[in-house]
Design a protein around this motif. Structure first.
Motif, PDB file in Angstrom:
ATOM      1  N   UNK A  20       0.830  -1.207   0.000  1.00 64.31           N
ATOM      2  CA  UNK A  20       0.000   0.000   0.000  1.00 64.31           C
ATOM      3  C   UNK A  20       0.864   1.256   0.000  1.00 64.31           C
ATOM      4  N   UNK A  21       1.976   1.192   0.739  1.00 67.08           N
ATOM      5  CA  UNK A  21       2.878   2.350   0.807  1.00 67.08           C
ATOM      6  C   UNK A  21       3.468   2.654  -0.564  1.00 67.08           C
ATOM      7  N   UNK A  22       3.874   1.604  -1.268  1.00 64.10           N
ATOM      8  CA  UNK A  22       4.422   1.806  -2.612  1.00 64.10           C
ATOM      9  C   UNK A  22       3.375   2.429  -3.533  1.00 64.10           C
ATOM     10  N   UNK A  74       7.164  16.942   3.713  1.00 64.94           N
ATOM     11  CA  UNK A  74       8.436  16.254   3.916  1.00 64.94           C
ATOM     12  C   UNK A  74       9.489  17.256   4.386  1.00 64.94           C
ATOM     13  N   UNK A  75      10.462  16.759   5.148  1.00 65.03           N
ATOM     14  CA  UNK A  75      11.552  17.610   5.631  1.00 65.03           C
ATOM     15  C   UNK A  75      12.862  16.847   5.520  1.00 65.03           C
ATOM     16  N   UNK A 112       9.731   7.223   3.525  1.00 60.39           N
ATOM     17  CA  UNK A 112       8.798   6.178   3.945  1.00 60.39           C
ATOM     18  C   UNK A 112       9.107   4.826   3.311  1.00 60.39           C
ATOM     19  N   UNK A 113       9.678   4.839   2.129  1.00 60.02           N
ATOM     20  CA  UNK A 113       9.967   3.574   1.456  1.00 60.02           C
ATOM     21  C   UNK A 113      11.363   3.041   1.697  1.00 60.02           C
ATOM     22  N   UNK A 156      15.160   2.632  10.002  1.00 55.03           N
ATOM     23  CA  UNK A 156      13.899   2.403   9.300  1.00 55.03           C
ATOM     24  C   UNK A 156      12.926   3.546   9.549  1.00 55.03           C
ATOM     25  N   UNK A 157      11.948   3.652   8.676  1.00 61.08           N
ATOM     26  CA  UNK A 157      10.899   4.656   8.820  1.00 61.08           C
ATOM     27  C   UNK A 157       9.868   4.150   9.817  1.00 61.08           C
ATOM     28  N   UNK A 158       9.396   5.028  10.697  1.00 66.03           N
ATOM     29  CA  UNK A 158       8.449   4.642  11.739  1.00 66.03           C
ATOM     30  C   UNK A 158       7.015   4.860  11.247  1.00 66.03           C
ATOM     31  N   UNK A 159       6.466   3.849  10.595  1.00 63.02           N
ATOM     32  CA  UNK A 159       5.113   3.969  10.069  1.00 63.02           C
ATOM     33  C   UNK A 159       4.085   4.057  11.196  1.00 63.02           C
TER      34      UNK A 159
END
Length: 275
Positions: A20-22, A74-75, A112-113, A156-159
């Motif tokens: 879903x993120x992709x 985004x930053x 995020x990816x 890693x990204x913290x979803x």
């Protein structure tokens, strides 16, 4: 048996989440770039430690913009050429694929990816962007901030943090089981998982530099004992609650104009096309 079943379920959920993120990260064709970025001006004006805000062009970016009521989704933090001497194989692999100018103008961002990665500033040439500069920070503290950002490479990204931020920003009846305060940690909050704005906010907070601090009510503090420009004692918000727009709204960050205003000589009467 139950543990094995839970592991399989978690694995399936993670795969679905990544899929879903992709899908959400696919660029939208309707993106409107409002100002053409003059990269030579940008390279000349931006400084190490500046925070770059980006108006993203994906569905995920749109969701973040709607939830945070801001154009900025985004930053990233600008490091200039501070990665040149990195011994990290991943960083060197990225740098080897770039031209000399691009190598001199690098950012650290949490994607995020891909998690926390190093990218060239030129990546955002065709985006709407803003430069936010921390005012009055000491050179020593700024080096600590940038060093902390570099130390996050590979995380890693913290979803989960992103999900909690959405719940926090929605009306309370959507999230009746979680009472959050300004000092509460959102998401996983481990040193291995971050989001873009939270990672940068955490680095600044480690040297005591606030992004958008909260103020104690006047009744909670003796105004005669206060020695700060806010007029009230400050409480540091937890870094996991900082979103990209907070750098724009912060009274501590200057907005740097580099396309026209920053160069001087602006003649507004001569810029229009003649019919």
């Amino acid at each position: 048996m139950r543990n094995e079943s839970e592991k399989r379920s978690n694995h399936v959920l993670k795969r679905i989440g990544r899929y879903l993120l992709k899908r959400l990260e696919i660029p939208l064709p309707s993106y409107e770039q409002r100002i053409i970025n003059n990269m030579q001006n940008l390279y000349r004006e931006i400084r190490p430690g500046d925070v770059l805000l980006v108006e993203g062009r994906s569905k995920l970016s749109q969701i973040i913009q709607i939830i945070t009521k801001s154009a900025w989704s985004h930053a990233a933090i600008y490091l200039a050429n501070r990665l040149d001497h990195s011994t990290d194989d991943g960083v060197q692999s990225i740098l080897n694929g770039l031209g000399e100018t691009e190598r001199q103008h690098m950012l650290i961002e949490a994607d995020a990816g891909n998690g926390v990665i190093a990218v060239s500033l030129s990546k955002y040439q065709d985006y709407n962007i803003r430069i936010c500069r921390p005012f009055g920070i000491s050179p020593q503290d700024l080096e600590v901030v940038m060093g902390d950002a570099v130390g996050n490479l590979g995380n890693h990204y913290d979803h989960e943090n992103l999900t909690d931020l959405v719940l926090l920003l929605l009306p309370s009846f959507f999230n009746p089981f979680k009472k959050r305060t300004i000092q509460a940690c959102l998401g996983g909050c481990t040193e291995y998982k971050v989001i873009c704005s939270g990672m940068i906010a955490n680095a600044f907070q480690k040297v005591g530099y606030p992004i958008v601090p909260a103020l104690l009510p006047a009744s909670d503090v003796d105004n005669h004992l206060i020695n700060d420009p806010y007029g009230s004692k400050l409480i540091m918000r937890h870094y996991s609650q900082i979103v990209p727009r907070d750098f724009d709204l912060s009274p501590n960050f200057e907005i740097v104009k580099y396309n026209i205003i920053g160069l001087g000589g602006f003649d507004y009467k001569s810029i229009w096309a003649k019919e």
